[in-house]
Design an enzyme around this catalytic site. Structure first.
Site, PDB file in Angstrom:
ATOM      1  N   ASP A 356      29.551   8.472 -53.003  1.00 27.98           N
ATOM      2  CA  ASP A 356      29.850   9.900 -52.996  1.00 27.98           C
ATOM      3  C   ASP A 356      29.073  10.595 -51.879  1.00 27.98           C
ATOM      4  O   ASP A 356      27.866  10.350 -51.695  1.00 27.98           O
ATOM      5  CB  ASP A 356      29.463  10.494 -54.356  1.00 27.98           C
ATOM      6  CG  ASP A 356      29.691  11.981 -54.435  1.00 27.98           C
ATOM      7  OD1 ASP A 356      30.852  12.400 -54.390  1.00 27.98           O
ATOM      8  OD2 ASP A 356      28.687  12.723 -54.551  1.00 27.98           O
ATOM      9  N   GLU A 392      32.660   7.900 -48.985  1.00 25.33           N
ATOM     10  CA  GLU A 392      33.297   9.209 -48.894  1.00 25.33           C
ATOM     11  C   GLU A 392      32.670   9.849 -47.663  1.00 25.33           C
ATOM     12  O   GLU A 392      31.520  10.306 -47.718  1.00 25.33           O
ATOM     13  CB  GLU A 392      33.033  10.058 -50.136  1.00 25.33           C
ATOM     14  CG  GLU A 392      33.737  11.398 -50.074  1.00 25.33           C
ATOM     15  CD  GLU A 392      33.400  12.311 -51.245  1.00 25.33           C
ATOM     16  OE1 GLU A 392      34.274  13.077 -51.665  1.00 25.33           O
ATOM     17  OE2 GLU A 392      32.250  12.273 -51.735  1.00 25.33           O
TER      18      GLU A 392
END
Length: 714
Positions: A356, A392
């Protein structure tokens, strides 16, 4: 949860400084905690009734406080109280009134309860310590020893080119599944239940990407509104499976249950990828609670001052939008991350990670740095570098959007793929030039540094944003239930509601919406790269227009197995099946656009205009062009099987027509094809055309807004 202090006498032996965390050796447990600035550390052991016993650790080695407690074993609940200066102006936030979770705890017991004692600072003066005891209101670590019978289970190592990812939430997957026993719904055991595993197998996916399963807690602002953090991007423990997803009911039972889930999925040929949040923690900014890292060594774990915080060490650098950023530049923090990653691979058998806001991990000073210590350490690590690594590739800081810029062996969530495909099917006048790159693996992003097409993880939807059904039904987000006056969530979604906002009973609108869903999914599954499906998109799941359901732990987010669209499910299974049986649709190398020897003049990749002619330079820059034909020659594949033999497969002609009116397209004749078999067409609910499906070269009429996949007959 209650806590009282007891003076029970327990002998604490010196123990060892490594490994960090709590480790049982058969007769006792060794405890080790890193803190560079502490003046003292109390190990706090809790009886089942909550009675607390404090023991001062007398030994420090290389900034690690350690001790061994004979007779303490699995199931023991524990925490720490760390002594030192409380001086936020210098970055120090030590406060022994606060019970702190071990960052290396393998399991966590108890919930976070909203209370003023969670905060290390006095509510009236942030530079003074609060003296209230937080122990009754915070989770504790659990000593774990788990001899799980793996029985030969190992990482699957499915080739990237064969991978189809299914992003799913552990709880939401089965909370409403009628064939999963009620006591297992929403748990690791529920995800491993044959009823759900069979769904994955029949769909054809090869990997589940689980939304965060590291132990997390809900933010105080959500608890005050009676909501919770459903997605889980608020990590507190990087080694512990989230306890609320366990059906065992025993402290530490989540570890065994998680392993059993992995083993069951592996037995079905399905990899397990974890969505991990190493960029920030659950402790928030300078106004947030003190639950672990802040009180153990605030200046050691977090980036202080910096952009957005001036040079004020009492404030946190926030590249994540969540209040703080872990300081991966520091050896102890980098070691924590790598120890965690290795643990999940070696002990928990997970097959990969999706990071993330990975750009936040790449920042050496301020700018995102491809050569940061984090990348160097990951690249050389023999365990972590061998599994699937997905970034990401953005954060919320300046210069944080880094799609295409992560180094090998990383793959990336391709945000440009999502944006381009949405633009095309929403009717934006963007032409086909960028679409051609996205359909063929995004060579403009990933080829220059030696990566292959599977560096691009292609997606149209994800947990964050509209579901596929909502993408074609809403243009405006409906996030009022989140309690933020609809200010949260993305406002620019690059989508089209097919002319009616929200729910409708108009059959023409419903038919078009169904076709648009199939268009998005067909584009995704016929593109080179690694496709990622979002759980429920294959069932027609809606969130009622909420495009930021991070705090909706209810029917808004859970998969509704009683309201599935069986035709849509059949469509997705059909498209996945075509992909998995055709090497040309999952290329391992980028196309060259060059002639394939011995074919009479075909190319491995060619692009056609509706008139059957190859696209001209003018066509590539025509923003009004909404129809494109993609020819893929299965005889020109540049990869070999495990024995070194050339791989040969079917050749394809894929037509994508995003225009609002039907269009005549010309199917080219020899040498491109002697005939064509229409095997997927999005104007049909299941994607399967009625017989006959054979088409000769020449003119054919495509409906408005549709995709065709034609297998070439020679």
């Amino acid at each position: 949860m209650t806590a009282s202090r007891s003076a029970r006498t327990v002998e604490v032996w010196p123990g060892r400084a490594a490994p960090l965390g709590a480790h049982w050796d058969g007769t006792g447990t060794n405890f080790a905690l890193w803190s560079a600035g502490a003046s003292g550390v109390d190990l706090c052991l809790f009886d089942p009734d909550g009675t607390e016993h404090r023991h001062r650790l007398q030994e420090t080695t290389h900034q690690v406080w350690h001790g061994r407690v004979p007779g303490v074993g699995p199931g023991q609940r524990y925490g720490y109280r760390v002594h030192g200066p409380f001086d936020p102006a210098s970055g120090a936030r030590y406060n022994p009134a606060k019970l702190l979770l071990d960052p290396y705890a393998r399991a966590v017991d108890g919930d976070l309860v909203l209370d003023g004692s969670l905060y290390a600072h006095d509510p009236r003066d942030p530079f003074l310590p609060d003296t209230a005891d937080s122990a009754p209101f915070v989770p504790r670590g659990v000593v774990v020893h788990d001899s799980f019978p793996w029985d030969g289970d190992a990482l699957l190592r499915t080739p990237w080119s064969d991978t189809v990812v299914y992003e799913v939430h552990v709880k939401g997957a089965t909370m409403r599944h009628p064939d999963v026993p009620p006591e297992l719904r929403g748990t690791y055991a529920g995800l491993a239940h044959p009823a759900f595993v069979e769904h994955l197998i029949s769909l054809g996916v090869t990997a589940v990407e689980l939304l965060p399963v590291h132990q997390f807690v809900s933010e105080p602002h959500l608890l005050r509104r009676g909501l919770t953090n459903y997605w889980g991007y608020n990590t507190l423990g990087y080694f512990a499976p989230h306890g609320a997803y366990s059906s065992s009911g025993t402290a530490g039972g989540q570890v065994t249950e998680f392993k059993a889930m992995v083993k069951a999925l592996h037995a079905a040929g399905i990899e397990v990828i974890l969505d991990v949040v190493y960029n920030h923690t659950a402790e928030g900014d300078h106004t947030g609670p003190s639950l672990s890292f802040k009180g153990i060594d605030n200046a050691g774990y977090y980036r202080l001052g910096g952009p957005g915080a001036g040079d004020d060490p009492s404030r946190y650098t926030d590249y994540t939008g969540c209040g703080n950023t872990l300081d991966v530049r520091r050896p102890a923090v980098l070691a924590l991350l790598m120890d965690s990653l290795r643990y999940w691979v070696t002990e928990m058998h997970v097959d990969g990670f999706r990071f993330d806001l990975a750009s936040a991990l790449a920042r050496s000073m301020h700018d995102v740095d491809r050569l940061s210590a984090f990348f160097d350490v990951v690249h050389q690590d023999p365990v972590v570098s061998s599994v699937k690594l997905i970034a990401e590739p953005w954060d919320v800081g300046e210069g944080g959007y880094q799609v295409g810029n992560f180094p090998p062996p990383w793959t990336e969530w391709n945000g440009k793929y999502r944006d381009t495909v949405r633009d095309v099917w929403s009717g934006a006048q963007v032409g086909v030039r960028d679409l051609a790159y996205r359909l063929t693996g995004s060579s403009d992003l990933y080829r220059s540094d030696g990566r292959r097409p599977f560096a691009s993880v292609n997606f149209v939807t994800a947990h964050d944003g509209f579901t596929m059904a909502d993408l074609v039904a809403y243009e405006r987000k409906r996030n009022e239930a989140n309690g933020e006056d609809n200010r949260d969530g993305e406002s620019h979604n690059r989508n089209w509601n097919t002319g009616v906002e929200g729910e409708t009973s108009d059959p023409a609108v419903l038919e078009l919406r169904g076709r648009q869903v199939r268009n998005h999914l067909a584009t995704l599954l016929l593109s080179t790269g690694v496709p990622m499906l979002t759980a429920g998109d294959e069932l027609g799941r809606t969130q009622g227009g909420n495009n930021n359901a991070y705090c909706q732990d209810n029917e808004v987010s859970w998969l509704d197995w009683a309201a599935i669209d069986p035709d849509l499910w059949s469509f997705v299974a059909h498209a996945v099946g075509l992909r998995r049986t055709s090497p040309a649709l999952r290329q391992e190398a980028f196309f060259e656009g060059s002639e394939v020897p011995g074919t009479g003049g075909t190319r491995d990749l060619a692009w056609f205009a509706p008139d059957g002619e190859q696209l001209t330079n003018r066509d590539w820059f025509d923003t009004g062009l909404q129809t494109i034909g993609m020819y893929l020659d299965g005889r020109g594949l540049r990869h070999r099987d495990e024995r070194g033999r050339p791989v040969v497969g079917d050749s394809w002609l894929v037509w994508l027509h995003a225009g609002p009116e039907p269009v005549d397209v010309v199917l080219p004749g020899a040498p491109w094809g002697d005939g064509y078999e229409l095997v997927l067409a999005t104007e049909y609910p299941t994607g399967v055309p009625p017989r006959p499906t054979a088409l000769p070269p020449g003119r054919a009429s495509m409906p408005d807004r549709s995709v065709w996949a034609l297998r070439i007959v020679r």
